[in-house]
Design a protein around this motif. Sequence first.
Motif, mmCIF file in Angstrom:
data_model
loop_
_atom_site.group_PDB
_atom_site.id
_atom_site.type_symbol
_atom_site.label_atom_id
_atom_site.label_comp_id
_atom_site.label_asym_id
_atom_site.label_seq_id
_atom_site.Cartn_x
_atom_site.Cartn_y
_atom_site.Cartn_z
ATOM 1 N N VAL A 92 49.674 33.949 10.455
ATOM 2 C CA VAL A 92 49.677 33.376 9.108
ATOM 3 C C VAL A 92 51.117 33.003 8.786
ATOM 4 C CG1 VAL A 92 49.029 33.744 6.699
ATOM 5 C CG2 VAL A 92 47.775 34.932 8.533
ATOM 6 N N VAL A 93 51.386 31.698 8.774
ATOM 7 C CA VAL A 93 52.754 31.202 8.677
ATOM 8 C C VAL A 93 53.128 30.943 7.216
ATOM 9 C CG1 VAL A 93 54.346 29.383 9.379
ATOM 10 C CG2 VAL A 93 52.575 30.170 10.966
ATOM 11 N N ALA A 125 44.503 25.349 1.027
ATOM 12 C CA ALA A 125 44.832 25.889 2.341
ATOM 13 C C ALA A 125 44.929 27.411 2.298
ATOM 14 C CB ALA A 125 46.133 25.280 2.844
ATOM 15 N N ARG A 126 45.466 27.950 1.198
ATOM 16 C CA ARG A 126 45.542 29.410 1.051
ATOM 17 C C ARG A 126 44.152 30.037 1.103
ATOM 18 N NH1 ARG A 126 43.813 32.998 -1.747
ATOM 19 N NH2 ARG A 126 42.838 31.500 -3.176
ATOM 20 N N ALA A 127 43.202 29.441 0.382
ATOM 21 C CA ALA A 127 41.847 29.983 0.358
ATOM 22 C C ALA A 127 41.213 29.941 1.744
ATOM 23 C CB ALA A 127 41.003 29.200 -0.647
ATOM 24 N N SER A 128 41.431 28.845 2.469
ATOM 25 C CA SER A 128 40.905 28.746 3.830
ATOM 26 C C SER A 128 41.560 29.773 4.746
ATOM 27 C CB SER A 128 41.131 27.335 4.373
ATOM 28 O OG SER A 128 40.695 27.222 5.711
ATOM 29 N N VAL A 142 41.582 34.946 7.924
ATOM 30 C CA VAL A 142 42.131 36.300 8.069
ATOM 31 C C VAL A 142 41.031 37.346 7.926
ATOM 32 C CG1 VAL A 142 43.634 38.008 6.967
ATOM 33 C CG2 VAL A 142 44.477 35.686 7.403
ATOM 34 N N ARG A 143 40.169 37.195 6.943
ATOM 35 C CA ARG A 143 39.086 38.163 6.754
ATOM 36 C C ARG A 143 38.173 38.203 7.973
ATOM 37 N NH1 ARG A 143 39.284 36.307 1.287
ATOM 38 N NH2 ARG A 143 37.622 34.779 1.675
ATOM 39 N N ALA A 144 37.847 37.035 8.518
ATOM 40 C CA ALA A 144 36.981 36.980 9.692
ATOM 41 C C ALA A 144 37.638 37.640 10.894
ATOM 42 C CB ALA A 144 36.625 35.526 10.004
ATOM 43 N N ALA A 145 38.928 37.381 11.080
ATOM 44 C CA ALA A 145 39.642 37.976 12.213
ATOM 45 C C ALA A 145 39.673 39.494 12.101
ATOM 46 C CB ALA A 145 41.058 37.417 12.286
ATOM 47 N N ARG A 146 39.994 39.998 10.925
ATOM 48 C CA ARG A 146 40.032 41.451 10.742
ATOM 49 C C ARG A 146 38.676 42.081 10.984
ATOM 50 N NH1 ARG A 146 43.423 40.986 5.118
ATOM 51 N NH2 ARG A 146 45.549 41.204 5.977
ATOM 52 N N ASP A 174 48.194 37.551 -3.455
ATOM 53 C CA ASP A 174 47.251 38.666 -3.325
ATOM 54 C C ASP A 174 46.364 38.519 -2.099
ATOM 55 O OD1 ASP A 174 48.258 39.812 -5.632
ATOM 56 O OD2 ASP A 174 46.744 38.909 -6.937
ATOM 57 N N ASP A 175 46.031 37.272 -1.741
ATOM 58 C CA ASP A 175 45.119 37.029 -0.626
ATOM 59 C C ASP A 175 45.404 35.644 -0.044
ATOM 60 O OD1 ASP A 175 42.973 37.421 1.103
ATOM 61 O OD2 ASP A 175 41.484 36.665 -0.334
ATOM 62 N N PRO A 176 45.802 35.594 1.246
ATOM 63 C CA PRO A 176 45.921 36.716 2.173
ATOM 64 C C PRO A 176 47.276 37.410 2.046
ATOM 65 C CG PRO A 176 46.415 34.688 3.332
ATOM 66 C CD PRO A 176 46.048 34.292 1.919
ATOM 67 N N ALA A 177 47.273 38.673 2.335
ATOM 68 C CA ALA A 177 48.496 39.477 2.346
ATOM 69 C C ALA A 177 48.350 40.527 3.431
ATOM 70 C CB ALA A 177 48.728 40.134 0.985
ATOM 71 N N PRO A 178 49.450 40.934 4.032
ATOM 72 C CA PRO A 178 49.360 41.921 5.115
ATOM 73 C C PRO A 178 48.863 43.265 4.636
ATOM 74 C CG PRO A 178 51.646 41.469 4.541
ATOM 75 C CD PRO A 178 50.832 40.477 3.800
ATOM 76 N N LEU A 179 48.035 43.892 5.455
ATOM 77 C CA LEU A 179 47.593 45.253 5.209
ATOM 78 C C LEU A 179 48.590 46.217 5.844
ATOM 79 C CD1 LEU A 179 43.781 44.916 6.055
ATOM 80 C CD2 LEU A 179 44.892 44.735 3.802
#
Length: 215
Positions: free
Chosen positions: A26-27, A50-53, A58-62, A106-111
């Motif tokens: 995530v660049v 683009a942020r929403a996409s 990110v959610r799918a990858a996690r 807030d989203d996406p953000a690193p966990l």
Amino acid sequence: MDLSDDYAAAGFMGRLGFGARPAVVVVDVVRAYLEPGSPLADGAGRFEGARASAARVVRAARAAGHPVVFTRVRLMPGRADAGLFGQKVPGLVVFEEGSPLAEFPDDPAPLAGEVVVAKQYASAFFGTSLASTLNAWDVDTVVVVGFSTSGCVRATALDALQHGFRPIVVAEACGDRADWAHAQNLFDLDAKYADVLGEREVLDHLTTHPGGAAR
């Protein structure tokens, strides 16, 4: 002749495909591109879309157990570590330490536990430990999302290829200040350096090819 056909006839437009172990990079999805009034925001919602996409990718990858890495530009006050890049782009001031615009939305953000790569230049690979980290995880495919298409996304995808990773650029999950810059750079990346795919195709691949958590 269609432009893509013309390029293909000249020997461009080859396909790389996904490898066995993808990671999402995530660049620079940070507030500098999203907050109204920021000098880097586009004012037309391109970065927000683009942020929403990117958040969906990110959610799918996690959920599927694929590694996710975030990058951010982090510069010292006065930008002495930005070199000539800081001279060429004075707007990089928004990435100096302490600037709220340099923070993640807030989203996406690193966990907790996810790698965050700090960089001073466009490519997420230049002068950073990203390639070493991905190699340690046996990653062979880099799914690139983020900002901006013509700048840091392009540089990261190119360097991914040059480091031996398969670059997959998610078209809807990248944003730029102008539609023409976004479209032209996606076309050129797809012709020469990466596979540019739609969000749906990438989500389908990530969710149907689960991986193991990053070591």
